[in-house]
Design a protein around this motif. Sequence first.
Motif, PDB file in Angstrom:
ATOM      1  N   ALA A  18       1.515  -1.015  -0.084  1.00 16.36           N
ATOM      2  CA  ALA A  18       0.055   0.075   0.309  1.00 16.36           C
ATOM      3  C   ALA A  18       0.819   0.972   0.452  1.00 16.36           C
ATOM      4  CB  ALA A  18      -0.735  -0.169   1.033  1.00 16.36           C
ATOM      5  N   SER A 138      -5.857   3.946   3.429  1.00 18.66           N
ATOM      6  CA  SER A 138      -5.178   2.645   2.002  1.00 18.66           C
ATOM      7  C   SER A 138      -6.552   2.350   1.481  1.00 18.66           C
ATOM      8  CB  SER A 138      -4.506   2.157   1.485  1.00 18.66           C
ATOM      9  OG  SER A 138      -2.860   2.979   1.594  1.00 18.66           O
ATOM     10  N   ILE A 150      -6.258   1.245  -5.764  1.00 19.19           N
ATOM     11  CA  ILE A 150      -6.330   1.748  -4.885  1.00 19.19           C
ATOM     12  C   ILE A 150      -5.859   3.527  -4.528  1.00 19.19           C
ATOM     13  CG2 ILE A 150      -3.693   1.394  -2.926  1.00 19.19           C
ATOM     14  CD1 ILE A 150      -2.393  -1.142  -4.952  1.00 19.19           C
TER      15      ILE A 150
END
Length: 158
Positions: A18, A138, A150
């Motif tokens: 992330a 995230s 994302i």
Amino acid sequence: GTRIVSGSSDTLAKIWDATIGAEVYTVAGHSARVSHLQFTDHAAQAITGSLDHTVRFWDIASGEEVRQVAASEFAFDVGAELTAHRTNHHLMKAYVDTLVITERLPHGGAEDIEGGAAPVAYFRAPQHITSVRCNGASICVGCEGGAVCILHAPFLAV
């Protein structure tokens, strides 16, 4: 942790870093859409559930399958849980190809899902959303056809 997991209708799950938005592993083994995703308590393993009625455990460090468990048919019935995710203060709910983020109501009941709280953000995905998971700031959105988005939402980390 810095890992998030996504799943989609292409039967694959992906483990992402992330912090940089990069795929670390693609894990294969399911024969139907991956509809449920989570991590074990200490984030050492990712857990995927599929409409093929299996639950699989994946080692985060290696991407290898650790274990497979058969699940009952009704455990993975398509419904609101597949595309909703709660944090301490927010609820993320997918409606076809739109993700709506709301603040959670103090009592956290069904009104959260039914829209009792005012939306604080919207996201339009490129295809139908099949899974939503959050880790800190995230958000990982899995879509039909294997697309993964994302999103960075700093207000979620509060």
